[in-house]
Design a protein around this motif. Structure first.
Motif, PDB file in Angstrom:
ATOM      1  N   ASN A 119      33.048  36.832  45.374  1.00 29.08           N
ATOM      2  CA  ASN A 119      31.728  36.626  44.785  1.00 29.08           C
ATOM      3  C   ASN A 119      31.615  37.536  43.568  1.00 29.08           C
ATOM      4  OD1 ASN A 119      28.834  37.247  44.285  1.00 29.08           O
ATOM      5  ND2 ASN A 119      28.503  35.831  45.981  1.00 29.08           N
ATOM      6  N   LEU A 120      31.641  36.952  42.385  1.00 28.99           N
ATOM      7  CA  LEU A 120      31.659  37.760  41.159  1.00 28.99           C
ATOM      8  C   LEU A 120      30.386  38.574  40.973  1.00 28.99           C
ATOM      9  CD1 LEU A 120      33.354  35.222  38.716  1.00 28.99           C
ATOM     10  CD2 LEU A 120      34.410  37.163  39.909  1.00 28.99           C
ATOM     11  N   ALA A 121      29.276  38.089  41.507  1.00 28.58           N
ATOM     12  CA  ALA A 121      28.038  38.873  41.453  1.00 28.58           C
ATOM     13  C   ALA A 121      28.199  40.150  42.270  1.00 28.58           C
ATOM     14  CB  ALA A 121      26.858  38.047  41.964  1.00 28.58           C
ATOM     15  N   SER A 122      28.886  40.046  43.412  1.00 30.10           N
ATOM     16  CA  SER A 122      29.141  41.224  44.241  1.00 30.10           C
ATOM     17  C   SER A 122      30.060  42.206  43.520  1.00 30.10           C
ATOM     18  CB  SER A 122      29.774  40.805  45.575  1.00 30.10           C
ATOM     19  OG  SER A 122      30.183  41.930  46.321  1.00 30.10           O
ATOM     20  N   VAL A 123      31.046  41.680  42.798  1.00 33.53           N
ATOM     21  CA  VAL A 123      31.950  42.546  42.027  1.00 33.53           C
ATOM     22  C   VAL A 123      31.154  43.332  40.991  1.00 33.53           C
ATOM     23  CG1 VAL A 123      33.913  42.611  40.451  1.00 33.53           C
ATOM     24  CG2 VAL A 123      33.928  41.023  42.397  1.00 33.53           C
ATOM     25  N   ARG A 124      30.281  42.652  40.294  1.00 35.01           N
ATOM     26  CA  ARG A 124      29.460  43.326  39.280  1.00 35.01           C
ATOM     27  C   ARG A 124      28.509  44.345  39.920  1.00 35.01           C
ATOM     28  NH1 ARG A 124      30.410  38.239  36.574  1.00 35.01           N
ATOM     29  NH2 ARG A 124      30.961  38.668  34.366  1.00 35.01           N
ATOM     30  N   GLU A 125      27.950  43.987  41.051  1.00 33.27           N
ATOM     31  CA  GLU A 125      27.045  44.908  41.742  1.00 33.27           C
ATOM     32  C   GLU A 125      27.782  46.158  42.207  1.00 33.27           C
ATOM     33  OE1 GLU A 125      24.051  44.924  45.641  1.00 33.27           O
ATOM     34  OE2 GLU A 125      24.857  43.035  44.878  1.00 33.27           O
ATOM     35  N   CYS A 126      28.974  45.965  42.771  1.00 33.14           N
ATOM     36  CA  CYS A 126      29.782  47.109  43.211  1.00 33.14           C
ATOM     37  C   CYS A 126      30.144  48.006  42.034  1.00 33.14           C
ATOM     38  CB  CYS A 126      31.048  46.608  43.911  1.00 33.14           C
ATOM     39  SG  CYS A 126      32.205  47.912  44.384  1.00 33.14           S
ATOM     40  N   ALA A 127      30.586  47.387  40.942  1.00 34.25           N
ATOM     41  CA  ALA A 127      30.971  48.169  39.765  1.00 34.25           C
ATOM     42  C   ALA A 127      29.792  48.978  39.231  1.00 34.25           C
ATOM     43  CB  ALA A 127      31.523  47.248  38.684  1.00 34.25           C
ATOM     44  N   ASN A 128      28.633  48.360  39.148  1.00 30.44           N
ATOM     45  CA  ASN A 128      27.445  49.060  38.661  1.00 30.44           C
ATOM     46  C   ASN A 128      27.076  50.226  39.562  1.00 30.44           C
ATOM     47  OD1 ASN A 128      27.106  47.418  36.405  1.00 30.44           O
ATOM     48  ND2 ASN A 128      25.815  45.956  37.502  1.00 30.44           N
ATOM     49  N   LYS A 129      27.198  50.016  40.866  1.00 29.28           N
ATOM     50  CA  LYS A 129      26.878  51.085  41.803  1.00 29.28           C
ATOM     51  C   LYS A 129      27.835  52.261  41.639  1.00 29.28           C
ATOM     52  CE  LYS A 129      26.226  52.080  46.725  1.00 29.28           C
ATOM     53  NZ  LYS A 129      26.219  51.521  48.105  1.00 29.28           N
ATOM     54  N   LEU A 130      29.122  51.953  41.488  1.00 30.45           N
ATOM     55  CA  LEU A 130      30.115  53.015  41.326  1.00 30.45           C
ATOM     56  C   LEU A 130      29.918  53.754  39.999  1.00 30.45           C
ATOM     57  CD1 LEU A 130      33.303  51.200  42.672  1.00 30.45           C
ATOM     58  CD2 LEU A 130      32.055  53.058  43.789  1.00 30.45           C
ATOM     59  N   ILE A 131      29.602  53.018  38.962  1.00 31.55           N
ATOM     60  CA  ILE A 131      29.377  53.640  37.653  1.00 31.55           C
ATOM     61  C   ILE A 131      28.178  54.582  37.707  1.00 31.55           C
ATOM     62  CG2 ILE A 131      28.632  53.148  35.284  1.00 31.55           C
ATOM     63  CD1 ILE A 131      30.349  50.556  35.511  1.00 31.55           C
ATOM     64  N   ASP A 132      27.146  54.176  38.431  1.00 33.63           N
ATOM     65  CA  ASP A 132      25.931  54.990  38.527  1.00 33.63           C
ATOM     66  C   ASP A 132      26.103  56.197  39.452  1.00 33.63           C
ATOM     67  OD1 ASP A 132      24.620  53.287  36.814  1.00 33.63           O
ATOM     68  OD2 ASP A 132      23.629  52.145  38.406  1.00 33.63           O
ATOM     69  N   SER A 133      26.886  56.026  40.515  1.00 37.25           N
ATOM     70  CA  SER A 133      26.957  57.067  41.547  1.00 37.25           C
ATOM     71  C   SER A 133      28.098  58.053  41.373  1.00 37.25           C
ATOM     72  CB  SER A 133      27.067  56.424  42.938  1.00 37.25           C
ATOM     73  OG  SER A 133      28.300  55.723  43.072  1.00 37.25           O
ATOM     74  N   GLU A 134      29.162  57.654  40.683  1.00 38.08           N
ATOM     75  CA  GLU A 134      30.346  58.505  40.586  1.00 38.08           C
ATOM     76  C   GLU A 134      30.468  59.129  39.199  1.00 38.08           C
ATOM     77  OE1 GLU A 134      32.033  59.159  43.319  1.00 38.08           O
ATOM     78  OE2 GLU A 134      30.709  57.750  44.364  1.00 38.08           O
ATOM     79  N   PRO A 135      30.523  60.455  39.125  1.00 36.66           N
ATOM     80  CA  PRO A 135      30.725  61.094  37.827  1.00 36.66           C
ATOM     81  C   PRO A 135      32.049  60.697  37.179  1.00 36.66           C
ATOM     82  CG  PRO A 135      29.956  62.679  39.461  1.00 36.66           C
ATOM     83  CD  PRO A 135      30.301  61.436  40.212  1.00 36.66           C
ATOM     84  N   ASN A 136      33.065  60.482  38.024  1.00 38.11           N
ATOM     85  CA  ASN A 136      34.394  60.120  37.527  1.00 38.11           C
ATOM     86  C   ASN A 136      35.063  59.147  38.484  1.00 38.11           C
ATOM     87  OD1 ASN A 136      34.912  62.084  35.152  1.00 38.11           O
ATOM     88  ND2 ASN A 136      34.276  63.466  36.805  1.00 38.11           N
ATOM     89  N   ILE A 137      35.952  58.331  37.951  1.00 40.88           N
ATOM     90  CA  ILE A 137      36.884  57.552  38.755  1.00 40.88           C
ATOM     91  C   ILE A 137      38.257  57.754  38.136  1.00 40.88           C
ATOM     92  CG2 ILE A 137      37.606  55.248  39.498  1.00 40.88           C
ATOM     93  CD1 ILE A 137      34.685  54.397  39.422  1.00 40.88           C
ATOM     94  N   HIS A 138      39.142  58.365  38.893  1.00 39.92           N
ATOM     95  CA  HIS A 138      40.457  58.707  38.366  1.00 39.92           C
ATOM     96  C   HIS A 138      41.539  57.701  38.754  1.00 39.92           C
ATOM     97  CE1 HIS A 138      38.207  62.567  38.721  1.00 39.92           C
ATOM     98  NE2 HIS A 138      38.740  62.776  37.534  1.00 39.92           N
ATOM     99  N   ILE A 139      41.400  57.101  39.925  1.00 38.18           N
ATOM    100  CA  ILE A 139      42.419  56.177  40.423  1.00 38.18           C
ATOM    101  C   ILE A 139      41.730  54.954  40.999  1.00 38.18           C
ATOM    102  CG2 ILE A 139      44.345  55.842  42.020  1.00 38.18           C
ATOM    103  CD1 ILE A 139      44.745  58.901  42.000  1.00 38.18           C
ATOM    104  N   LEU A 140      42.147  53.778  40.555  1.00 37.19           N
ATOM    105  CA  LEU A 140      41.667  52.512  41.105  1.00 37.19           C
ATOM    106  C   LEU A 140      42.858  51.785  41.705  1.00 37.19           C
ATOM    107  CD1 LEU A 140      39.652  50.162  41.508  1.00 37.19           C
ATOM    108  CD2 LEU A 140      40.201  49.428  39.164  1.00 37.19           C
ATOM    109  N   ILE A 141      42.766  51.465  42.981  1.00 35.77           N
ATOM    110  CA  ILE A 141      43.853  50.751  43.662  1.00 35.77           C
ATOM    111  C   ILE A 141      43.324  49.384  44.089  1.00 35.77           C
ATOM    112  CG2 ILE A 141      45.543  50.788  45.527  1.00 35.77           C
ATOM    113  CD1 ILE A 141      45.374  53.824  45.551  1.00 35.77           C
ATOM    114  N   ASN A 142      43.764  48.353  43.388  1.00 37.19           N
ATOM    115  CA  ASN A 142      43.365  46.979  43.691  1.00 37.19           C
ATOM    116  C   ASN A 142      44.275  46.451  44.793  1.00 37.19           C
ATOM    117  OD1 ASN A 142      41.250  46.762  41.738  1.00 37.19           O
ATOM    118  ND2 ASN A 142      42.797  46.583  40.136  1.00 37.19           N
ATOM    119  N   ASN A 143      43.862  46.704  46.013  1.00 41.40           N
ATOM    120  CA  ASN A 143      44.701  46.482  47.187  1.00 41.40           C
ATOM    121  C   ASN A 143      44.318  45.233  47.994  1.00 41.40           C
ATOM    122  OD1 ASN A 143      46.290  47.548  49.773  1.00 41.40           O
ATOM    123  ND2 ASN A 143      44.170  47.181  50.402  1.00 41.40           N
TER     124      ASN A 143
END
Length: 322
Positions: free
Chosen positions: A89-113
């Motif tokens: 669900n691409l809307a869910s992908v966008r929602e997750c990304a927005n939440k992570l961008i807002d809540s996390e000061p940094n993201i150093h490693i992304l593992i698309n597993n």
């Protein structure tokens, strides 16, 4: 059980690092999370089922990897959090990304597993073939949405795409990416895994072209692993296929912890930290199929994927090529 499985040898600690792992509530994703958490990272399990993700988070915190005396596990563990992500669900992908961008000061490693394998034909909420969206399109969109945050967290950032040796069975069906004209579960899975390798190649090229430093990208084959990924074999091939598959190649099947080692290697290994755009198996660089090294196909897949996910100008981290 596969007797020659290589293990990640790096003793690197990840204190102060934030890692996002999709589909980390089970299988190699959970084992990858367990290892990186014990190295001191803040690990975010991005999963479709929050209840299962919460249960996995508790297990990650309570159970040590099988070799707890390794030097990298001797320090303080990190943190574990969960975030809802439905790749179909691409809307869910966008929602997750927005939440992570807002809540996390940094993201150093992304593992698309996360992934699905050889499932019966079905379409996602967005109308795309299930394997192509879950294994490729969803991760393509998530990666691009998180890329500005990852860029701001550089240097030392990594993006890891879990592919499969099954990419050699794949072919990009440009006139039927959605498998609407014909569907073969094995070929559709191979196409999605080929897309993972081509995406890695093109992302690496675009980062270099844009002079974005400090972000390395990887694709990998984890090995033949005993996980829930094979749950559709009976329905996609024939009744009893999963049992027969396990008996015939049982000697070569890894457990999830063994299967996680190449993902871990790409996430932490010092030498791998100087490499980008390459394909790995057994914790080492190897050469993918020639079709996975086709630059024109890599560019075309990127362009088609951007259209399919309706990537906006604001979401696109790269300027258009002219």
């Amino acid at each position: 059980m596969w007797p020659f499985s290589r293990s990640c040898q790096s003793k690197a600690r990840l204190a102060g690092k934030t890692v996002v792992i999709t589909g980390a509530n089970t299988g190699i994703g959970k084992e990858t999370a367990r290892d990186l958490y014990r190295r001191g990272a803040r690990v975010i399990l991005a999963c479709r089922d929050i209840a299962k993700a919460n249960a996995a988070a508790e297990e990650v915190k309570s159970a040590l990897p099988s070799k707890p005396n390794r030097e990298q596990f001797k320090g303080e563990p990190g943190e574990v959090a969960v975030c809802k992500l439905n790749l179909s669900n691409l809307a869910s992908v966008r929602e997750c990304a927005n939440k992570l961008i807002d809540s996390e000061p940094n993201i150093h490693i992304l593992i698309n597993n996360a992934g699905v394998m050889m499932c019966p034909y079905g379409k996602t909420d967005d109308g795309y073939e299930m394997q192509f969206q879950t294994n490729h399109l969803g991760h393509f969109l998530l990666t691009l949405l998180l890329l500005p945050k990852i860029k701001n967290s550089a240097p030392g950032c990594r993006i890891i795409n879990v592919s499969s040796t099954a990419h050699i069975l794949g072919q990009m069906h440009w006139e039927d990416l959605n498998s609407e004209k014909s569907y073969n579960s094995v070929k559709a899975y191979g196409q999605s895994k080929l897309a993972n390798v081509l995406f890695t190649k093109e992302l690496s090229r675009r980062l270099k072209e844009a002079n974005i430093e400090g972000i390395n990208v990887y694709s990998l084959h984890p090995g033949v692993v005993s996980t829930e990924l094979g749950r559709h074999l009976d329905s996609s091939l024939f009744r009893g296929a999963r049992t027969i598959f396990s008996v015939i190649i049982g000697t070569f099947i890894k457990n999830p912890e063994q299967g996680a080692q190449t993902s871990i290697h790409c996430a932490v290994d010092e030498k791998a930290g100087k490499e980008t755009g390459l394909y790995y198996k057994e914790c080492a660089v190897t050469t993918p199929a020639s079709k996975a090294r086709n630059e024109k196909d890599a560019i075309k897949l990127w362009e088609e994927s951007a259209k399919l996910v309706n990537l906006t100008a604001q979401e696109n981290p790269f300027p258009e090529r002219h």
